[in-house]
Design a protein around this motif. Structure first.
Motif, PDB file in Angstrom:
ATOM      1  N   HIS A  59       0.831  -1.210   0.000  1.00  0.00           N
ATOM      2  CA  HIS A  59       0.000   0.000   0.000  1.00  0.00           C
ATOM      3  C   HIS A  59       0.866   1.261   0.000  1.00  0.00           C
ATOM      4  CE1 HIS A  59      -3.815  -2.045   0.240  1.00  0.00           C
ATOM      5  NE2 HIS A  59      -3.159  -2.959   0.927  1.00  0.00           N
ATOM      6  N   SER A  60       0.215   2.375  -0.343  1.00  0.00           N
ATOM      7  CA  SER A  60       0.989   3.598  -0.568  1.00  0.00           C
ATOM      8  C   SER A  60       1.216   4.410   0.697  1.00  0.00           C
ATOM      9  CB  SER A  60       0.274   4.482  -1.589  1.00  0.00           C
ATOM     10  OG  SER A  60      -0.901   5.049  -1.022  1.00  0.00           O
ATOM     11  N   LEU A  61       0.296   4.299   1.680  1.00  0.00           N
ATOM     12  CA  LEU A  61       0.360   5.141   2.883  1.00  0.00           C
ATOM     13  C   LEU A  61       0.342   6.633   2.547  1.00  0.00           C
ATOM     14  CD1 LEU A  61       1.543   2.395   3.975  1.00  0.00           C
ATOM     15  CD2 LEU A  61       2.705   3.797   5.627  1.00  0.00           C
ATOM     16  N   LEU A  62      -0.289   6.974   1.457  1.00  0.00           N
ATOM     17  CA  LEU A  62      -0.285   8.377   1.034  1.00  0.00           C
ATOM     18  C   LEU A  62      -1.575   9.105   1.388  1.00  0.00           C
ATOM     19  CD1 LEU A  62       1.438   7.931  -2.445  1.00  0.00           C
ATOM     20  CD2 LEU A  62       2.427   8.955  -0.383  1.00  0.00           C
ATOM     21  N   SER A  63      -2.550   8.386   1.933  1.00  0.00           N
ATOM     22  CA  SER A  63      -3.860   9.008   2.174  1.00  0.00           C
ATOM     23  C   SER A  63      -3.766  10.218   3.103  1.00  0.00           C
ATOM     24  CB  SER A  63      -4.830   7.984   2.753  1.00  0.00           C
ATOM     25  OG  SER A  63      -4.242   7.325   3.861  1.00  0.00           O
TER      26      SER A  63
ATOM     27  N   ASN B  19      -4.856  13.837   2.060  1.00  0.00           N
ATOM     28  CA  ASN B  19      -6.035  14.447   2.689  1.00  0.00           C
ATOM     29  C   ASN B  19      -5.736  15.760   3.398  1.00  0.00           C
ATOM     30  OD1 ASN B  19      -7.378  12.229   1.754  1.00  0.00           O
ATOM     31  ND2 ASN B  19      -7.658  11.250   3.751  1.00  0.00           N
TER      32      ASN B  19
ATOM     33  N   TYR C 167      -2.796   3.229  11.399  1.00  0.00           N
ATOM     34  CA  TYR C 167      -2.984   2.807  10.004  1.00  0.00           C
ATOM     35  C   TYR C 167      -3.461   1.365   9.928  1.00  0.00           C
ATOM     36  CZ  TYR C 167      -2.049   1.571   5.166  1.00  0.00           C
ATOM     37  OH  TYR C 167      -2.196   1.143   3.885  1.00  0.00           O
TER      38      TYR C 167
ATOM     39  N   HIS D 267      -7.135  -0.948   3.452  1.00  0.00           N
ATOM     40  CA  HIS D 267      -8.558  -0.949   3.145  1.00  0.00           C
ATOM     41  C   HIS D 267      -9.270  -2.252   3.521  1.00  0.00           C
ATOM     42  CE1 HIS D 267     -12.119   0.552   1.235  1.00  0.00           C
ATOM     43  NE2 HIS D 267     -12.216  -0.540   0.512  1.00  0.00           N
TER      44      HIS D 267
ATOM     45  N   ASP E  95      -5.599   9.165   8.486  1.00  0.00           N
ATOM     46  CA  ASP E  95      -6.139   9.860   7.314  1.00  0.00           C
ATOM     47  C   ASP E  95      -7.614  10.226   7.468  1.00  0.00           C
ATOM     48  OD1 ASP E  95      -7.466   7.402   7.154  1.00  0.00           O
ATOM     49  OD2 ASP E  95      -6.106   6.627   5.618  1.00  0.00           O
ATOM     50  N   ALA E  96      -8.160  10.132   8.698  1.00  0.00           N
ATOM     51  CA  ALA E  96      -9.618  10.210   8.854  1.00  0.00           C
ATOM     52  C   ALA E  96     -10.124  11.649   8.969  1.00  0.00           C
ATOM     53  CB  ALA E  96     -10.050   9.411  10.067  1.00  0.00           C
TER      54      ALA E  96
ATOM     55  N   ASN F  69     -17.318   6.226   3.744  1.00  0.00           N
ATOM     56  CA  ASN F  69     -16.704   4.899   3.754  1.00  0.00           C
ATOM     57  C   ASN F  69     -17.266   4.040   4.883  1.00  0.00           C
ATOM     58  OD1 ASN F  69     -14.543   4.075   1.800  1.00  0.00           O
ATOM     59  ND2 ASN F  69     -13.802   6.130   2.291  1.00  0.00           N
TER      60      ASN F  69
HETATM   61  P1  FAD Z   1      -3.796   2.663  -0.786  1.00  0.00           P
HETATM   62  O1  FAD Z   1      -4.290   1.300  -0.659  1.00  0.00           O
HETATM   63  O2  FAD Z   1      -2.369   2.848  -1.164  1.00  0.00           O
HETATM   64  O3  FAD Z   1      -4.733   3.420  -1.836  1.00  0.00           O
HETATM   65  C1  FAD Z   1      -4.299   4.579  -2.552  1.00  0.00           C
HETATM   66  C2  FAD Z   1      -5.150   5.781  -2.243  1.00  0.00           C
HETATM   67  O4  FAD Z   1      -6.459   5.605  -2.739  1.00  0.00           O
HETATM   68  C3  FAD Z   1      -5.330   6.098  -0.782  1.00  0.00           C
HETATM   69  O5  FAD Z   1      -4.223   6.818  -0.291  1.00  0.00           O
HETATM   70  C4  FAD Z   1      -6.611   6.898  -0.765  1.00  0.00           C
HETATM   71  O6  FAD Z   1      -6.352   8.253  -0.982  1.00  0.00           O
HETATM   72  C5  FAD Z   1      -7.378   6.349  -1.952  1.00  0.00           C
HETATM   73  N1  FAD Z   1      -8.448   5.456  -1.534  1.00  0.00           N
HETATM   74  C6  FAD Z   1      -8.460   4.105  -1.565  1.00  0.00           C
HETATM   75  N2  FAD Z   1      -9.656   3.625  -1.204  1.00  0.00           N
HETATM   76  C7  FAD Z   1     -10.416   4.693  -0.902  1.00  0.00           C
HETATM   77  C8  FAD Z   1     -11.740   4.844  -0.451  1.00  0.00           C
HETATM   78  N3  FAD Z   1     -12.548   3.800  -0.237  1.00  0.00           N
HETATM   79  N4  FAD Z   1     -12.170   6.092  -0.218  1.00  0.00           N
HETATM   80  C9  FAD Z   1     -11.382   7.161  -0.409  1.00  0.00           C
HETATM   81  N5  FAD Z   1     -10.131   7.068  -0.849  1.00  0.00           N
HETATM   82  C10 FAD Z   1      -9.652   5.858  -1.097  1.00  0.00           C
HETATM   83  N6  FAD Z   1      -9.706   6.689   3.587  1.00  0.00           N
HETATM   84  C11 FAD Z   1      -9.309   7.895   4.000  1.00  0.00           C
HETATM   85  O7  FAD Z   1      -8.534   8.566   3.325  1.00  0.00           O
HETATM   86  N7  FAD Z   1      -9.753   8.406   5.185  1.00  0.00           N
HETATM   87  C12 FAD Z   1     -10.597   7.710   5.992  1.00  0.00           C
HETATM   88  O8  FAD Z   1     -10.976   8.191   7.048  1.00  0.00           O
HETATM   89  C13 FAD Z   1     -11.033   6.417   5.570  1.00  0.00           C
HETATM   90  N8  FAD Z   1     -11.875   5.690   6.343  1.00  0.00           N
HETATM   91  C14 FAD Z   1     -12.283   4.456   5.918  1.00  0.00           C
HETATM   92  C15 FAD Z   1     -13.173   3.743   6.705  1.00  0.00           C
HETATM   93  C16 FAD Z   1     -13.622   2.504   6.308  1.00  0.00           C
HETATM   94  C17 FAD Z   1     -14.614   1.743   7.154  1.00  0.00           C
HETATM   95  C18 FAD Z   1     -13.162   1.963   5.094  1.00  0.00           C
HETATM   96  C19 FAD Z   1     -13.634   0.623   4.639  1.00  0.00           C
HETATM   97  C20 FAD Z   1     -12.257   2.679   4.309  1.00  0.00           C
HETATM   98  C21 FAD Z   1     -11.812   3.925   4.698  1.00  0.00           C
HETATM   99  N9  FAD Z   1     -10.922   4.681   3.908  1.00  0.00           N
HETATM  100  C22 FAD Z   1     -10.542   5.929   4.332  1.00  0.00           C
HETATM  101  C23 FAD Z   1     -10.489   4.215   2.577  1.00  0.00           C
HETATM  102  C24 FAD Z   1      -9.167   3.422   2.555  1.00  0.00           C
HETATM  103  O9  FAD Z   1      -9.233   2.353   3.459  1.00  0.00           O
HETATM  104  C25 FAD Z   1      -7.961   4.295   2.836  1.00  0.00           C
HETATM  105  O10 FAD Z   1      -7.960   5.388   1.951  1.00  0.00           O
HETATM  106  C26 FAD Z   1      -6.646   3.565   2.658  1.00  0.00           C
HETATM  107  O11 FAD Z   1      -6.609   2.404   3.437  1.00  0.00           O
HETATM  108  C27 FAD Z   1      -5.487   4.473   2.982  1.00  0.00           C
HETATM  109  O12 FAD Z   1      -4.263   3.789   2.956  1.00  0.00           O
HETATM  110  P2  FAD Z   1      -3.242   3.941   1.757  1.00  0.00           P
HETATM  111  O13 FAD Z   1      -2.903   5.375   1.533  1.00  0.00           O
HETATM  112  O14 FAD Z   1      -2.104   3.014   2.032  1.00  0.00           O
HETATM  113  O15 FAD Z   1      -4.118   3.454   0.551  1.00  0.00           O
END
Ligand code: FAD
Length: 507
Positions: A260-264, A268, A358, A361, A392-393, A401
């Protein structure tokens, strides 16, 4: 007269609409660390530290670029500790009567700003690729809002991964290639973490002294500046994007990040822009450095899911936060706050959430979300939990979500069917089950995985609502074909689990 220009903790973008509308020679930027903002839910200490540190760094950059910034630190003696109090104090000091801000990502904050005795201008937050107006126009007249159709329009609109008017590779969505288990690998590159500088250290000390919330503060390694966030993006694209697609849904014990990217969080709070992430992924694919399924999967999360849930949040307004279509009311189990549990998957997801702020998804959706939904937990409590514990919330993304995709509390706006599964899904996608206190292969009885029991209990108690859903009818036929005595054992087992949850016993 100077005008106040508000920059919130998740608006740390140099080209924010409020800053674009301002005049550095005349106006005063206001940034405020206030306990009032953190008080609604017990935010994870790393999340508080991230926001405060990134705000302080951003204020330095603004000053260096010639802005006047009135910055309130959390421990400043004169700090009124709410946004409203700080804005009024700054307005009085500067003789300002007008406030320019960018639309906040939380309805309560918007209401607070609009209630101020100042001339308040709220500008659109155009850091998103789809405006609320465009989303409403897209949604208008549709019977169902499905992310996949929205996503295809966004591909056409942005031109990402397009060849003329056709999707690159001939298919819009390559998810079928992405549902692989992950193998243990000593070579999997860990994400880039950043050692705290003096500014961050000062914040960490402050947070340590002030907030005894769920979650560990140290080690803290999140990017807190745009320069660091850009480095984190490059690192992801080079080292983890190639395997992102394939591993996207996998879970491994002790491997919190996988690919995963951890970029959220950086995205945000405004340190990165959605389109720059997507272009980086597309460029890497065009240069032959990552497969198409990885680039497509990543881009879909951003221009698809992220923009889609933002559109839903804007379309549905504050009432969405109260949604509870399934009438669920159980308290959130203590295991979500680190209480003991025999369930290995839940323990892993909550454990890393406490340690890192963290979880990826599938952990959020299919472990903590799935369990809360099957157990009938009050969606408002689930929403508060997700809003608190993840780095990221922010309401605009977390609420749709959680309430929509994960808890089906919106009655099917975000998802056409609830994301529920028995233990078999978790067993297929992870290695948690082998170390669990329950047996995933057992379908009934004492040792059975609680997901196996609660899954059927959920379907049974919501039969009237879901039986005729074409995507769920098959499961009802399967259930109805099971022998009556087996069904009775499953239901009894589920009731036992629920009673244990209600008593606060370990599950
Ligand atoms: P990666 O897996 O690397 O994905 C790349 C990017 O895609 C993320 O950085 C994010 O910006 C975007 N992304 C992916 N899925 C979603 C999605 N469903 N909605 C919006 N963006 C998405 N995401 C948040 O940013 N903030 C939250 O508060 C949040 N709450 C969540 C709550 C629940 C119950 C669920 C099921 C999902 C939630 N997500 C949330 C979506 C997602 O789980 C996270 O964006 C993601 O896990 C962030 O980690 P990453 O950057 O490593 O994501």
């Amino acid at each position: 007269k100077p005008r106040l220009i508000l920059v919130l903790g998740d608006q740390l973008s140099a080209d924010l609409s409020a800053l674009r509308a301002a005049d550095p020679a005349r106006d005063l930027v206001v940034m405020a660390e206030v306990t009032g903002e953190g008080a609604s839910v017990p935010h994870h200490p790393q999340k508080i530290a991230l926001i405060l540190s990134a705000m302080r760094h951003f204020a330095q950059d603004l000053r260096a670029a010639g802005w006047q910034v009135a910055y309130s630190r959390l421990d400043d003696p004169g700090n009124g500790q709410t946004l409203a109090a700080e804005l009024l104090r700054r307005a009085a000091d500067a003789g300002a009567e007008a406030l320019i801000c960018t639309h906040p990502g939380e309805w309560r904050v918007l209401a607070d700003l609009q209630a101020l005795p100042l001339a308040v201008t709220v500008l659109p937050d155009d850091r998103f690729l789809c405006s609320p107006g465009d989303f409403a126009a897209w949604a208008e007249g549709r019977k169902e809002l499905r992310m996949e159709w929205f996503y295809r329009d966004m591909r056409r609109k942005t031109g990402l991964l397009m060849e003329g008017d056709k999707p690159a590779g001939g298919q819009w969505n390559l998810d079928a290639e992405n549902r692989k288990r992950a193998e243990r690998s000593l070579l999997r590159p860990a994400p880039l973490r950043f050692a705290p500088d003096a500014v961050t250290e000062e914040v960490l000390t402050l947070v340590e002294a002030r907030f005894a919330h769920f979650g560990r503060l140290r080690p803290f390694g999140w990017p807190v500046t745009r320069a660091q966030a850009v480095q984190a993006l490059d690192d992801f694209v080079t080292h983890r994007l190639p395997s992102f697609g394939a591993e996207q849904d996998a879970m491994l014990e002790g491997e919190p990040w996988l690919s995963h990217s951890l970029l959220s969080a950086a995205l945000n709070i405004g340190l990165l822009r959605p389109l720059e992430l997507c272009r980086a992924a597309e460029d890497a694919w065009r240069a032959g450095r990552v497969p198409l399924n990885a680039a497509e999967g990543f881009i879909r999360q951003i221009i698809g899911w992220r923009e889609f849930v933002r559109g839903i949040w804007a379309l549905k307004g504050p009432a969405y936060l109260e949604a509870n279509a399934l009438g669920h009311g159980r308290a959130l189990p203590a295991a979500y706050w680190g209480g003991e549990t025999r369930m290995a998957c839940l323990r892993a997801a909550v454990g890393q959430t406490g340690a890192l702020a963290y979880a990826h998804h599938i952990q959020r959706l299919m472990v903590t979300g799935n369990f809360a939904l099957l157990a009938g937990v009050d969606p408002a409590a689930v929403h508060q939990w997700y809003l608190s514990v993840y780095i990221d919330a922010f309401e605009w993304v977390e609420a749709p979500n959680t309430l929509g995709m994960s808890q089906w509390a919106d009655g099917g706006v975000v998802g056409s069917k609830p994301y529920v599964s028995s233990g078999a899904y978790i067993d297929r996608m992870s290695d948690h089950c082998r170390g669990c206190g329950y047996k995933v292969a057992e379908k009934a009885g004492e040792a059975a995985c609680p997901f196996n029991l609660l899954y059927w209990h959920f379907l049974d108690r919501h039969r009237a609502r879901f039986e005729r859903n074409p995507r769920m009818a098959q499961m009802y036929r399967t259930w109805d074909r099971m022998p009556a005595d087996h069904r009775a054992r499953v239901m009894n087992g589920a009731e036992t689990v629920l009673a244990r949850l209600d008593r606060g016993d370990v599950v």
